[in-house]
Design a protein around this motif. Structure first.
Motif, PDB file in Angstrom:
ATOM      1  N   UNK A 115      31.896  31.132  33.808  1.00  0.00           N
ATOM      2  CA  UNK A 115      31.034  31.669  32.522  1.00  0.00           C
ATOM      3  C   UNK A 115      31.780  32.709  31.793  1.00  0.00           C
ATOM      4  N   UNK A 116      32.574  33.746  32.629  1.00  0.00           N
ATOM      5  CA  UNK A 116      33.377  34.802  32.000  1.00  0.00           C
ATOM      6  C   UNK A 116      34.502  33.831  30.969  1.00  0.00           C
ATOM      7  N   UNK A 117      35.145  32.815  31.726  1.00  0.00           N
ATOM      8  CA  UNK A 117      36.033  32.132  30.898  1.00  0.00           C
ATOM      9  C   UNK A 117      35.724  31.212  29.915  1.00  0.00           C
ATOM     10  N   UNK A 118      34.595  30.840  29.986  1.00  0.00           N
ATOM     11  CA  UNK A 118      33.871  30.021  28.944  1.00  0.00           C
ATOM     12  C   UNK A 118      33.512  30.978  27.678  1.00  0.00           C
ATOM     13  N   UNK A 119      33.234  32.122  27.905  1.00  0.00           N
ATOM     14  CA  UNK A 119      32.840  33.075  27.030  1.00  0.00           C
ATOM     15  C   UNK A 119      34.150  33.383  25.956  1.00  0.00           C
ATOM     16  N   UNK A 141      38.538  40.826  35.851  1.00  0.00           N
ATOM     17  CA  UNK A 141      37.227  40.429  35.894  1.00  0.00           C
ATOM     18  C   UNK A 141      36.624  40.767  37.072  1.00  0.00           C
ATOM     19  N   UNK A 142      37.253  40.584  38.324  1.00  0.00           N
ATOM     20  CA  UNK A 142      36.715  41.204  39.517  1.00  0.00           C
ATOM     21  C   UNK A 142      36.458  42.732  39.709  1.00  0.00           C
ATOM     22  N   UNK A 143      37.482  43.368  38.969  1.00  0.00           N
ATOM     23  CA  UNK A 143      37.124  44.854  39.007  1.00  0.00           C
ATOM     24  C   UNK A 143      36.034  44.996  38.252  1.00  0.00           C
ATOM     25  N   UNK A 144      35.816  44.424  37.210  1.00  0.00           N
ATOM     26  CA  UNK A 144      34.607  44.448  36.339  1.00  0.00           C
ATOM     27  C   UNK A 144      33.255  44.027  37.121  1.00  0.00           C
ATOM     28  N   UNK A 145      33.419  43.339  38.005  1.00  0.00           N
ATOM     29  CA  UNK A 145      32.032  43.115  39.036  1.00  0.00           C
ATOM     30  C   UNK A 145      31.884  41.456  38.824  1.00  0.00           C
ATOM     31  N   UNK A 146      32.858  40.619  38.583  1.00  0.00           N
ATOM     32  CA  UNK A 146      32.783  39.325  38.486  1.00  0.00           C
ATOM     33  C   UNK A 146      33.445  38.770  39.514  1.00  0.00           C
ATOM     34  N   UNK A 147      32.644  38.361  40.694  1.00  0.00           N
ATOM     35  CA  UNK A 147      33.216  38.149  41.972  1.00  0.00           C
ATOM     36  C   UNK A 147      32.818  36.909  42.653  1.00  0.00           C
ATOM     37  N   UNK A 160      29.014  42.233  34.572  1.00  0.00           N
ATOM     38  CA  UNK A 160      29.258  40.740  34.177  1.00  0.00           C
ATOM     39  C   UNK A 160      29.048  40.683  32.757  1.00  0.00           C
ATOM     40  N   UNK A 161      27.892  41.256  32.308  1.00  0.00           N
ATOM     41  CA  UNK A 161      27.380  41.203  30.830  1.00  0.00           C
ATOM     42  C   UNK A 161      28.446  41.574  29.848  1.00  0.00           C
ATOM     43  N   UNK A 162      28.584  42.913  30.273  1.00  0.00           N
ATOM     44  CA  UNK A 162      29.625  43.550  29.294  1.00  0.00           C
ATOM     45  C   UNK A 162      31.040  42.762  29.160  1.00  0.00           C
ATOM     46  N   UNK A 163      31.463  42.458  30.474  1.00  0.00           N
ATOM     47  CA  UNK A 163      32.765  41.692  30.631  1.00  0.00           C
ATOM     48  C   UNK A 163      32.760  40.515  29.819  1.00  0.00           C
ATOM     49  N   UNK A 222      49.783  31.090  32.966  1.00  0.00           N
ATOM     50  CA  UNK A 222      49.143  31.003  34.597  1.00  0.00           C
ATOM     51  C   UNK A 222      49.293  32.386  35.070  1.00  0.00           C
ATOM     52  N   UNK A 223      50.407  33.051  34.828  1.00  0.00           N
ATOM     53  CA  UNK A 223      50.271  34.433  35.561  1.00  0.00           C
ATOM     54  C   UNK A 223      49.473  35.230  34.971  1.00  0.00           C
ATOM     55  N   UNK A 224      49.202  35.276  33.460  1.00  0.00           N
ATOM     56  CA  UNK A 224      48.239  36.200  33.093  1.00  0.00           C
ATOM     57  C   UNK A 224      46.967  36.005  33.176  1.00  0.00           C
ATOM     58  N   UNK A 225      46.496  34.636  33.724  1.00  0.00           N
ATOM     59  CA  UNK A 225      45.499  34.199  34.088  1.00  0.00           C
ATOM     60  C   UNK A 225      45.030  35.097  35.328  1.00  0.00           C
ATOM     61  N   UNK A 226      46.202  34.969  36.085  1.00  0.00           N
ATOM     62  CA  UNK A 226      45.666  35.659  37.561  1.00  0.00           C
ATOM     63  C   UNK A 226      45.387  37.231  37.471  1.00  0.00           C
ATOM     64  N   UNK A 227      45.883  37.674  36.429  1.00  0.00           N
ATOM     65  CA  UNK A 227      46.009  39.338  36.154  1.00  0.00           C
ATOM     66  C   UNK A 227      44.463  39.489  35.640  1.00  0.00           C
ATOM     67  N   UNK A 228      44.051  38.324  34.751  1.00  0.00           N
ATOM     68  CA  UNK A 228      42.725  38.577  34.036  1.00  0.00           C
ATOM     69  C   UNK A 228      41.652  38.301  35.100  1.00  0.00           C
TER      70      UNK A 228
END
Length: 281
Positions: free
Chosen positions: A166-170, A153-159, A227-230, A143-149
Motif C-alpha cells: 500500500x505504501x509503495x502504491x501511494x 518504512x519499517x522504522x515508520x511502522x510499516x512492518x 502508517x498513514x503519515x508514511x 533496487x538498492x534504494x528500494x531496500x533502504x526505503x
C-alpha cells in the motif's frame, strides 16, 4: 529600513539565465521573489547560511555565489545600480535548503533544485552510455534504494508486506497522477509476473529513483511514525516530483513509451556476450 521585494508567480525555470558559455544561473533577487521573500535583508541572511554550507562542503564559494551589479529603472524613469548575486544550481539548492521550511514554495524549490542537480549528475555519469546501459544502471540503483526505503518504512511502522504494498502504491499514485501499480501495469500491457520497473526507460526510471530516495530521506530526517503519515509522505513526494517534471516541461511518466526489451532481457543478452567473449579467449 529593509528593501522590499515585490511578489511574483514566476517559476524557478522561468527565471533561469545562461552565461555566454551556456552555463545556467539564477539571480538572487529573482529567486527571492519566487520564494516569497519580501525583504532583501532577510533573504541575504539565508544566502549567508547557504554560503557557510557551501564552504563546509569543501566547495569554492566564489564559484557558486558571484556578486554583480544590476541597473534597475525607478518610478521616475531614472536608473540606479543595485547589488545582486549570480547563483549556480548548487547555490540555489543550498539556499532553499536553508530557507523557511514553513513556506510551501520552499519545499517545491528543494524538490526542483534537487531534481535539477540529480538530473545533471545522471547526465554526467551516463554521458557515454547508451539507453540500455542507462536503464541497467538506474534499475540497479533503484533496487538498492528500494531496500533502504523498505527499511525506512519499517522504522515508520510499516512492518507487514500488505502494508508495504500500500505504501509503495501511494508513491506511484503521487508520481503518476493517481495511477497505482495495477493501473501502470495494465497501461504497459504487462503480464502478472512482470515487474513494472523492468519495463521503464531511463527517464521514467530516474523519476522513480528520485521519488524513492527523497521519500527515504524525508522519513528518516523527520523521524516519521505511523502508517498513514508514511503513506501520505510517499504520495506527497511523488506529487512534488511530478510537479517538478511538469515545471521543467518534461513528459509525464505515464505518457513515456514502454521499451521493447525488459531490463532482464538486456541483462541476459549481456551475460550471453560475456560467455561468447570468454569462449573466444
Amino acid at each position: 529600513m529593509s528593501e522590499v521585494i515585490k511578489s511574483s508567480s514566476q517559476s524557478f525555470e522561468e527565471i533561469k539565465h545562461f552565461t555566454e558559455d551556456g552555463i545556467e544561473f539564477w539571480y538572487a533577487r529573482e529567486l527571492a521573489t519566487v520564494l516569497d521573500y519580501r525583504s532583501w535583508d532577510k533573504f541575504t541572511n539565508v544566502i549567508e547560511k547557504a554560503k557557510d554550507s557551501c564552504g563546509n562542503s569543501g566547495q569554492d564559494i566564489e564559484d557558486h555565489f558571484s556578486r554583480v551589479g544590476k541597473m534597475v529603472e525607478l518610478g521616475s524613469g531614472a536608473q540606479r545600480e543595485i547589488e545582486d548575486i549570480m547563483l549556480s544550481r548548487y547555490a540555489c539548492y543550498l539556499v532553499v535548503q536553508n530557507g523557511d521550511p514553513r513556506k510551501e514554495v520552499i519545499a517545491l524549490g528543494q524538490t526542483y533544485f534537487a531534481v535539477k542537480t540529480r538530473e545533471r549528475e545522471i547526465e554526467e555519469e551516463f554521458e557515454q552510455l547508451n539507453e540500455d546501459q542507462k536503464r541497467l544502471a538506474i534499475r540497479n540503483e533503484m533496487t538498492n534504494h528500494n531496500k533502504s526505503l523498505a527499511e525506512a518504512a519499517h522504522m515508520a511502522g510499516i512492518d507487514h508486506p500488505k502494508d508495504y504494498a500500500i505504501f509503495q502504491n501511494k508513491g506511484y499514485q503521487g508520481l503518476y497522477g493517481g495511477l497505482g501499480v495495477k493501473d501502470i501495469h495494465k497501461r504497459k500491457r504487462l503480464k502478472k509476473s512482470q515487474k513494472i520497473l523492468d519495463h521503464m526507460g531511463s527517464t521514467e526510471l530516474a523519476a522513480n529513483l528520485f521519488r524513492a530516495t527523497q521519500t527515504d530521506e524525508k522519513i528518516r530526517r523527520e523521524n516519521i511514525k505511523g502508517k498513514s503519515v508514511a503513506n501520505r509522505t510517499h504520495f506527497e513526494v511523488g506529487q512534488k516530483v511530478r510537479k517538478t517534471i511538469e515545471e521543467l516541461g518534461g513528459t509525464m511518466p505515464e505518457e513515456l513509451p514502454t521499451p521493447e526489451k525488459s531490463v532482464r532481457q538486456i541483462e541476459k543478452e549481456l551475460e550471453k556476450k560475456k560467455v561468447l567473449v570468454g569462449g573466444k579467449e
